[in-house]
Design a protein around this motif. Sequence first.
Motif, PDB file in Angstrom:
ATOM      1  N   ILE A 124      27.573 -24.475  44.971  1.00  0.00           N
ATOM      2  CA  ILE A 124      26.578 -23.676  44.259  1.00  0.00           C
ATOM      3  C   ILE A 124      25.214 -23.820  44.923  1.00  0.00           C
ATOM      4  O   ILE A 124      24.477 -22.838  45.096  1.00  0.00           O
ATOM      5  N   ILE A 125      24.828 -25.034  45.284  1.00  0.00           N
ATOM      6  CA  ILE A 125      23.544 -25.245  45.953  1.00  0.00           C
ATOM      7  C   ILE A 125      23.498 -24.466  47.262  1.00  0.00           C
ATOM      8  O   ILE A 125      22.487 -23.832  47.599  1.00  0.00           O
ATOM      9  N   ALA A 126      24.598 -24.515  48.022  1.00  0.00           N
ATOM     10  CA  ALA A 126      24.653 -23.725  49.253  1.00  0.00           C
ATOM     11  C   ALA A 126      24.498 -22.241  48.939  1.00  0.00           C
ATOM     12  O   ALA A 126      23.741 -21.526  49.601  1.00  0.00           O
ATOM     13  N   MET A 127      25.223 -21.768  47.926  1.00  0.00           N
ATOM     14  CA  MET A 127      25.163 -20.360  47.528  1.00  0.00           C
ATOM     15  C   MET A 127      23.751 -19.960  47.128  1.00  0.00           C
ATOM     16  O   MET A 127      23.288 -18.855  47.450  1.00  0.00           O
ATOM     17  N   ALA A 128      23.036 -20.830  46.398  1.00  0.00           N
ATOM     18  CA  ALA A 128      21.709 -20.511  45.892  1.00  0.00           C
ATOM     19  C   ALA A 128      20.630 -20.602  46.959  1.00  0.00           C
ATOM     20  O   ALA A 128      19.499 -20.158  46.731  1.00  0.00           O
ATOM     21  N   SER A 129      20.961 -21.141  48.123  1.00  0.00           N
ATOM     22  CA  SER A 129      20.012 -21.188  49.228  1.00  0.00           C
ATOM     23  C   SER A 129      19.877 -19.796  49.839  1.00  0.00           C
ATOM     24  O   SER A 129      20.711 -18.918  49.624  1.00  0.00           O
ATOM     25  N   ASP A 130      18.837 -19.606  50.613  1.00  0.00           N
ATOM     26  CA  ASP A 130      18.588 -18.289  51.205  1.00  0.00           C
ATOM     27  C   ASP A 130      19.366 -18.077  52.493  1.00  0.00           C
ATOM     28  O   ASP A 130      19.796 -16.956  52.786  1.00  0.00           O
TER      29      ASP A 130
END
Length: 269
Positions: A124-130
């Motif tokens: 999720i953190i990777a996904m939420a990154s730009d």
Amino acid sequence: MSLDPADLVPSHFRWSFDRGVGTITLDRPQRKNPLTFDSYAELRDLFCELKHTPEVRCIVFAGAGGNFCSGGDVHEIIGPLTRMDDAGLNQFTAMTGDLVRAMRDCPQPIVAAIDGVCAGAGAIIAMASDLRLAAPSAKTAFLFTRVGLSGADMGACAILPRIIGHGRAAELLFTGRSMSAEEGERWGFFGRIVADVHAEAEALARQLADGPVQAHYMTKRQLDAEWHVSIETALDMEAEAQAECMKTNDFRRAYEAFAAKRRPDFKGD
């Protein structure tokens, strides 16, 4: 009120700052960098504070020891959740969503450097990154259904389909299977696969930090804001956004540099 990057001193992960680039490193390598209740909250708070830290122009998000993040710590989060009452469960899930909200709300572009395990909340953190770069070893899994939970976690059902498409997102969210680096690059989740993902992420962040910062901030804001509107409305929003950027000194510097046949020296104002 502006904050000094040196005042951002987290207790549950590493933070460093160098010439406009802030680097967050999850640092529990012996456990593949899982999150705890405290690290969730501290990450949320840090991204909220970054809205008031203009010296930080770009963020790198990484993990230590050859892995990105294995998700919520089995013993420190998953176990306690099975014994928590309704109020506690709702408070926790709201907090995890607030982390994604804070990542999207902070103006700085976020570059995720993904190697090894990238699972659950780590995915999720990777996904939420730009922007996302992958090492060949990267294995990304939205594995919530494997522990009896919905794939609808921390915005995954809203954000992931916009990155890789509805059908591919549905497969990953229903099955919880791992997505290889090659598959992630082919599907558009990763921008590219690189041998030294940490060095490449720092180089990309440096490039962004040295660029027209206000223009980057506007780009990030509009990428999110225009998810919810028609093309007609988006055209009006972008006209206003671009007109704002045309008032910046960096826009003037770029013109002067072009006229003088040299590279612009952006200052971020």
